[in-house]
Design a protein around this motif. Structure first.
Motif, short mmCIF file in Angstrom:
data_model
loop_
_atom_site.label_atom_id
_atom_site.label_comp_id
_atom_site.label_asym_id
_atom_site.label_seq_id
_atom_site.Cartn_x
_atom_site.Cartn_y
_atom_site.Cartn_z
N ALA A 20 0.91 -1.34 0.10
CA ALA A 20 0.10 0.18 -0.10
C ALA A 20 0.80 1.22 -0.03
CB ALA A 20 -0.90 0.00 1.08
N PHE A 21 2.10 0.97 0.87
CA PHE A 21 2.72 2.40 0.81
C PHE A 21 3.64 2.48 -0.58
CE2 PHE A 21 3.93 4.17 5.15
CZ PHE A 21 2.73 3.78 5.78
N THR A 22 4.03 1.29 -0.98
CA THR A 22 4.96 1.48 -2.15
C THR A 22 4.17 1.93 -3.50
OG1 THR A 22 6.23 -0.30 -1.44
CG2 THR A 22 5.96 0.05 -4.01
N ASP A 23 2.78 1.63 -3.51
CA ASP A 23 2.03 2.03 -4.77
C ASP A 23 1.61 3.43 -4.53
OD1 ASP A 23 1.83 -0.50 -5.48
OD2 ASP A 23 -0.10 -0.96 -4.78
N ILE A 24 1.86 3.93 -3.36
CA ILE A 24 1.70 5.58 -3.29
C ILE A 24 3.14 6.07 -3.49
CG2 ILE A 24 0.85 7.44 -1.77
CD1 ILE A 24 -0.88 5.48 -0.40
N VAL A 25 4.21 5.71 -2.82
CA VAL A 25 5.28 6.66 -2.73
C VAL A 25 6.57 6.13 -3.72
CG1 VAL A 25 4.73 7.51 -0.57
CG2 VAL A 25 6.21 5.52 -0.77
N ASN A 26 6.31 4.84 -4.21
CA ASN A 26 7.66 4.31 -4.71
C ASN A 26 7.24 3.63 -5.77
OD1 ASN A 26 10.49 4.03 -5.13
ND2 ASN A 26 10.29 2.23 -4.05
N HIS A 27 6.89 4.12 -6.92
CA HIS A 27 6.36 3.36 -8.36
C HIS A 27 6.96 3.86 -9.29
CE1 HIS A 27 3.74 6.71 -8.99
NE2 HIS A 27 3.22 6.75 -7.98
N ALA A 28 6.68 2.91 -10.42
CA ALA A 28 7.18 3.37 -11.63
C ALA A 28 6.61 4.41 -12.28
CB ALA A 28 7.08 2.04 -12.65
N PRO A 29 7.28 5.41 -13.10
CA PRO A 29 6.33 6.49 -13.68
C PRO A 29 5.24 6.13 -14.19
CG PRO A 29 8.68 6.78 -14.22
CD PRO A 29 8.44 5.36 -13.47
N ASP A 30 3.97 6.83 -14.11
CA ASP A 30 2.86 6.51 -14.47
C ASP A 30 2.28 5.24 -14.03
OD1 ASP A 30 2.99 8.87 -16.49
OD2 ASP A 30 4.26 7.66 -17.92
N GLY A 31 2.73 4.75 -12.89
CA GLY A 31 2.14 3.63 -12.25
C GLY A 31 1.66 3.98 -10.83
N LYS A 36 5.82 13.12 -1.79
CA LYS A 36 5.62 11.54 -1.57
C LYS A 36 6.67 11.02 -0.68
CE LYS A 36 3.09 10.79 -5.60
NZ LYS A 36 3.10 10.04 -6.99
N LEU A 37 7.77 11.60 -0.87
CA LEU A 37 8.95 11.41 0.07
C LEU A 37 9.62 12.26 0.91
CD1 LEU A 37 11.05 9.32 -2.84
CD2 LEU A 37 9.53 8.62 -0.96
N THR A 38 8.82 13.66 0.85
CA THR A 38 9.30 14.77 1.69
C THR A 38 8.29 14.77 2.82
OG1 THR A 38 9.99 15.88 -0.41
CG2 THR A 38 9.77 17.25 1.41
N PRO A 39 8.84 15.20 3.94
CA PRO A 39 7.95 15.33 5.20
C PRO A 39 7.28 16.61 5.01
CG PRO A 39 10.12 16.00 5.95
CD PRO A 39 10.24 15.25 4.48
N ALA A 73 -3.97 12.50 5.89
CA ALA A 73 -4.32 11.96 4.56
C ALA A 73 -3.79 10.89 3.99
CB ALA A 73 -4.09 13.25 3.56
N GLY A 74 -2.39 10.57 4.31
CA GLY A 74 -1.40 9.45 3.90
C GLY A 74 -2.16 8.36 4.51
N TRP A 75 -2.64 8.19 5.82
CA TRP A 75 -3.16 7.10 6.50
C TRP A 75 -4.60 6.66 5.77
CZ3 TRP A 75 -0.87 3.23 8.32
CH2 TRP A 75 0.14 3.51 9.23
N GLU A 76 -5.13 7.90 5.51
CA GLU A 76 -6.50 7.57 4.66
C GLU A 76 -6.44 6.80 3.41
OE1 GLU A 76 -10.65 9.99 4.14
OE2 GLU A 76 -8.58 11.20 3.97
N ALA A 77 -5.43 7.25 2.74
CA ALA A 77 -5.07 6.56 1.46
C ALA A 77 -5.03 5.08 1.67
CB ALA A 77 -4.03 7.29 0.82
N VAL A 78 -3.67 4.74 2.48
CA VAL A 78 -3.08 3.36 2.77
C VAL A 78 -4.67 2.68 3.35
CG1 VAL A 78 -1.84 2.22 4.42
CG2 VAL A 78 -0.80 4.14 3.50
N MET A 79 -5.43 3.05 4.11
CA MET A 79 -6.38 2.08 4.49
C MET A 79 -7.44 2.12 3.50
SD MET A 79 -5.01 1.18 7.37
CE MET A 79 -6.43 0.10 7.38
N LYS A 80 -7.48 2.73 2.80
CA LYS A 80 -8.53 2.79 1.85
C LYS A 80 -8.14 1.46 0.80
CE LYS A 80 -10.91 5.42 -2.00
NZ LYS A 80 -11.01 6.37 -2.86
N ALA A 81 -6.88 1.75 0.49
CA ALA A 81 -6.25 0.49 -0.22
C ALA A 81 -6.26 -0.91 0.23
CB ALA A 81 -4.74 0.68 -0.60
N LEU A 82 -6.26 -0.80 1.62
CA LEU A 82 -6.31 -2.14 2.26
C LEU A 82 -7.77 -2.64 2.86
CD1 LEU A 82 -3.04 -1.69 4.48
CD2 LEU A 82 -3.35 -3.08 2.38
N GLN A 83 -8.84 -1.82 2.68
CA GLN A 83 -10.05 -1.81 3.18
C GLN A 83 -10.76 -3.13 2.70
OE1 GLN A 83 -12.58 1.37 3.30
NE2 GLN A 83 -14.56 0.34 3.84
#
Length: 367
Positions: A277-288, A299-302, A344-354
């Protein structure tokens, strides 16, 4: 070409049934588990601690109890921030899972509750900075110590058998055992085999605590795997927040491999795949990446970052001067500080895992 009448009828039936399946399909966001899990018990570290770390440690205020932590509402309305002891700007993982169960938020923190009571929604035993093993610089209970506190409350009758029969437990271990002040950093390791053994031991300890919770009567157990820790700002800062640390992510993958092998053979236990879930948001291939990935500019910046070497989000000088920078819109930034997601980050992660989580909770308990 004109189709034979029988073939045409068959195709029509296929289309009708396919349409019926699409129409009947329920979207993940609208699905809720059966109303059978009314209580939740939470164990682990700062990903799910909602107030067990005390407000003041010595003369210093714990950062999760001070602005800008809990400041989500302040970005939308002209109101004061809500300081809730969470390592985020508002809600975190356990809050979103609790809402899936029909609760308002994560159950109350153990340290803020009388020993003689347990809320009907359950209790949170997690401590920020905790690990599977003892983290040297953190004077907080390990996962096993948290489970022992839970066991005492069960044996004393504070947590009833009835409540246990309608309960879900969450174990959230997010990598303190692999940080700079842990045994993996200070221990003497002569080979990758030694490190492999250490990681395997950590996964085994998690499994042992899962077994303890099940023996005590918890019906369903959720276990986080490790997110890609090499993608946290703590690791990406050395590359100007542009790329993830491959070694950190490799270590998380090894941990997850052991955890999956051990958990897969147990009934009534579900792994929450934070890594994917994290990887699909912050560390994926371009256009993926996932649909949620497009919601974040950073995505990688606090969002909240210290302005000095070795500082931290929320730090102030003796005169009260702010020693950190805060982004304009936390809703567009995945990470809140060096290691924790934003609301917002947690909301996106948990939406993917719901969806897989809801399906697991809907399954009948296997006695």
């Amino acid at each position: 070409m004109k189709l034979p009448r029988a073939v045409a009828c068959l195709l029509l039936l296929v289309v009708v049934f396919a349409a019926a399946r699409v129409e009947a399909r329920v979207t993940p966001s609208s699905r809720r588990p059966k109303n059978q899990w009314s209580s939740m018990f939470v164990f682990g570290d700062d990903f799910v601690d909602n107030g067990n770390v005390p407000n003041n440690i010595g003369e210093k205020t714990s950062r999760q109890w001070s602005y800008p932590y809990g400041s989500y509402l302040n970005t939308h309305y002209a109101t004061s921030p809500v300081l809730a002891g969470r390592f985020s700007n508002y809600r975190m993982q356990s809050d979103f899972i609790a809402r899936m169960l029909g609760l308002n938020e994560a159950p109350p923190a153990y340290e803020l509750t009388s020993d003689q009571s347990c809320d009907s929604s359950g209790m949170t035993f997690a401590f920020g900075g905790a690990g599977v093993f003892k983290v040297k610089t953190k004077k907080v209970p390990t996962l096993a110590a948290q489970v022992q506190t839970f066991k005492r409350l069960v044996n004393d009758g504070v947590i009833s058998t009835h409540q246990l029969h309608h309960s879900v437990a969450l174990i959230a271990i997010s990598g303190n055992d692999y940080m700079s002040d842990s045994d993996i950093e200070t221990g003497f390791y002569t080979s990758f085999d030694d490190l492999d053994t250490y990681i395997g031991n950590a996964a085994t300890e998690i499994l042992d605590n899962v077994a303890q919770l099940q023996m005590l009567g918890v019906r369903k157990v959720l276990v986080d795997n490790l997110h890609p820790i090499g993608c946290t700002p703590l690791h990406t800062s050395s590359n100007n927040y542009t790329t993830c640390d491959l070694l950190g992510n490799y270590g998380a993958s090894v941990h997850n491999k052991y955890l999956k092998q051990m958990i897969d053979v147990r009934d009534n236990v579900h792994i929450l795949d934070l890594y994917t879930a994290f990887t699909d948001i912050v560390n994926h291939a371009p256009d993926g990446g996932s649909d949620q990935s497009k919601d974040f500019d950073g995505k990688l910046t606090p969002c909240c970052e210290s302005t000095g070497e070795g500082g931290f989000c929320g730090e102030r000088s003796h005169s009260g001067k702010r020693l950190y920078d805060l982004c304009e819109n936390p809703d567009k930034t995945f990470y809140w500080d060096q290691t924790h997601p934003t609301h917002a980050g947690w909301e996106a992660v948990m939406k993917a895992l719901q969806q897989p989580l809801t399906e697991f909770l809907d399954e009948d308990y296997i006695a």
